[in-house]
Design an enzyme around this catalytic site. Structure first.
Site, PDB file in Angstrom:
ATOM      1  CE  LYS A   1       1.325 -17.869  -2.292  1.00  0.00           C
ATOM      2  NZ  LYS A   1       0.385 -19.011  -2.296  1.00  0.00           N
TER       3      LYS A   1
ATOM      4  CG  ASP B   1      -8.096  -4.755   2.041  1.00  0.00           C
ATOM      5  OD1 ASP B   1      -9.008  -4.236   2.698  1.00  0.00           O
ATOM      6  OD2 ASP B   1      -8.060  -4.758   0.790  1.00  0.00           O
TER       7      ASP B   1
ATOM      8  CG  ASP C   1      -2.516 -20.306  -0.793  1.00  0.00           C
ATOM      9  OD1 ASP C   1      -1.909 -20.271   0.299  1.00  0.00           O
ATOM     10  OD2 ASP C   1      -2.097 -20.952  -1.772  1.00  0.00           O
TER      11      ASP C   1
ATOM     12  CG  ASP D   1     -13.670  -6.885   3.020  1.00  0.00           C
ATOM     13  OD1 ASP D   1     -13.425  -6.126   3.984  1.00  0.00           O
ATOM     14  OD2 ASP D   1     -14.163  -6.489   1.935  1.00  0.00           O
TER      15      ASP D   1
ATOM     16  CE1 TYR E   1      -3.459  -2.699   0.807  1.00  0.00           C
ATOM     17  CE2 TYR E   1      -4.609  -0.660   1.279  1.00  0.00           C
ATOM     18  CZ  TYR E   1      -4.631  -2.010   1.011  1.00  0.00           C
ATOM     19  OH  TYR E   1      -5.832  -2.653   0.950  1.00  0.00           O
TER      20      TYR E   1
HETATM   21  C1  IPM Z   1     -10.247  -1.078   4.300  1.00  0.00           C
HETATM   22  C2  IPM Z   1     -10.528  -0.558   2.930  1.00  0.00           C
HETATM   23  C3  IPM Z   1      -9.359   0.311   2.482  1.00  0.00           C
HETATM   24  C4  IPM Z   1      -8.124  -0.552   2.478  1.00  0.00           C
HETATM   25  C5  IPM Z   1      -9.526   1.001   1.127  1.00  0.00           C
HETATM   26  C6  IPM Z   1     -10.819   1.795   1.055  1.00  0.00           C
HETATM   27  C7  IPM Z   1      -8.353   1.876   0.807  1.00  0.00           C
HETATM   28  O1  IPM Z   1     -10.765  -1.607   2.050  1.00  0.00           O
HETATM   29  O2  IPM Z   1     -10.103  -0.258   5.228  1.00  0.00           O
HETATM   30  O3  IPM Z   1     -10.189  -2.292   4.471  1.00  0.00           O
HETATM   31  O4  IPM Z   1      -7.858  -1.277   1.514  1.00  0.00           O
HETATM   32  O5  IPM Z   1      -7.395  -0.535   3.470  1.00  0.00           O
HETATM   33 MG    MG Z   2     -10.865  -3.504   2.985  1.00  0.00          MG
END
Ligand code: IPM
Ligand code: MG
Length: 355
Positions: free
Chosen positions: A186, A242, A218, A246, A138
């Site tokens: 990884k 990230d 993975d 999710d 990032y």
């Molecule tokens: C998160 C989001 C952010 C990230 C994006 C919006 C830049 O997905 O906070 O998880 O990837 O960190």
């Molecule tokens: Mg995210």
């Protein structure tokens, strides 16, 4: 102890959910000082930048930051991309405020267990993703287009000290939980992952009260779906965190309920942090009183716990949320048969009244 909170409500449903979180904090204690500032699209509209210097300055003077959400379709095409709310506000907030430790708990809630896609028989999930938040792909340079635009370059860099500090935070969190860390990388492919694994392995030797194991990313993605109850703390780098956070949040079936904390270095048992819901700005339902404020309210519980050393207050908020859900109150996103509908404000009121 001062208790200055910088409030960055942001875009979409941000202001609505943040309003309810402030209501709840005020019920816990009347001594919090709130100062508001613009961020994201709202700040871009106002002055042409999603993270104005004045907003950053306000955060630096505060003891904690409460963030709603940023972004929306209106801002997706802004050029250059560095001025879009996500990249132009969230990423620099993280790096400028040194918020390297992103704590993302994901826990199935009994009252809502039927909404998990995994449902029956998979065991309960109660884990925390500890995501490194200011390094890796990032942030490392170069990030560029070459060969007239046909070649794109993103660079991933990790330094030993960056791995050490996030791992230290993970050990601390694991000790408050079930004493287990799965470090995810990884290492079969990436050099940054081999450094990561080397450092975490060394630290595991010095912290033998915590059980540490390693897993390839993975495989971890697969194991999360197979049996999420096997995880306590998942320690991982920025981009893997990230993605895995999710995935973990979806398994709870209640994305709208998940809080997060992004923390800096601890000082005297207290730590500066930014607290925000995991969900986004949901522009499609903004301004209609439909948003679920619970994720933001639970984020304030994390704020009390980490930034204000008030574990008791945090537990009170968490219990109030649980009670209101057990009583069958639901915003539209988590509505199910036999439950009572609530607007954003009604949900906030009900939780505040439980306190
Ligand atoms: C998160 C989001 C952010 C990230 C994006 C919006 C830049 O997905 O906070 O998880 O990837 O960190
Ligand atoms: Mg995210």
């Amino acid at each position: 102890m001062t208790r200055k909170i910088a409030v960055l409500a942001g875009d979409g449903i941000g202001p609505e959910v943040v309003g309810e979180a402030i209501k709840v904090l005020n019920r816990i204690d009347t001594s919090f000082e709130f100062e508001h500032a613009l961020v994201g699209g709202a700040a871009y509209d106002d002055g042409g930048h999603p993270l104005p210097q004045s907003t950053l300055d306000l955060c630096r003077k505060a003891d904690a930051v409460l963030l709603g959400a940023v972004g929306g379709p209106k801002y997706d095409k802004i050029q250059p991309p560095e001025l879009r709310p996500e990249v132009g506000a969230l990423l620099p907030l993280r790096s400028e405020l040194n918020l390297y430790a992103n704590v993302r708990p994901a826990k199935t809630i009994d009252a809502l267990s039927s909404s998990s896609p995994l449902r029956e028989g998979r065991g309960k999930m109660d884990l925390v993703v500890m995501r490194e938040l200011t390094g890796g792909i990032y942030f490392a340079k170069p990030r560029e287009r070459r060969d007239g635009g046909d070649t794109a370059v993103d660079t991933c860099i990790y330094r030993r000290h960056e791995v050490v500090r996030i791992a230290e935070r993970a050990f601390e969190i694991a000790r408050q939980r079930r004493n287990e860390i799965v470090s995810v990388d990884k290492a079969n492919v990436l050099e940054t992952s081999r450094l990561w694994r080397e450092v975490v392995t060394e630290m595991a030797g010095q912290n033998q009260d915590v059980k540490v194991s390693h897993m390839l990313v993975d495989n971890c993605a697969m194991q999360l779906v197979r049996d999420p109850s096997q995880f306590d703390v998942i320690l991982t780098e920025n981009m893997f965190g990230d993605i895995l956070s999710d995935e973990a949040s979806m398994i709870t079936g209640s994305l709208g309920l998940l809080p997060s904390a992004s923390l800096s270095d601890p000082k005297d048992g207290q730590v500066f942090g930014l607290y925000e819901p995991v969900h986004g700005s949901a522009p499609d339902i903004a301004g209609q009183g439909k948003a679920n404020p619970i994720a933001t309210i639970l984020s304030t519980a994390m704020m009390l716990r980490y930034s204000f050393k008030d574990n008791e207050g945090a537990l009170r908020i968490e219990r109030a949320v649980e009670q209101v859900l057990n009583e069958g109150l639901r915003t539209a996103d988590i509505m199910s048969d036999g439950c009572r509908p609530a607007s954003t404000i009604e949900m906030g009121d009900a939780i505040a009244d439980c306190l």
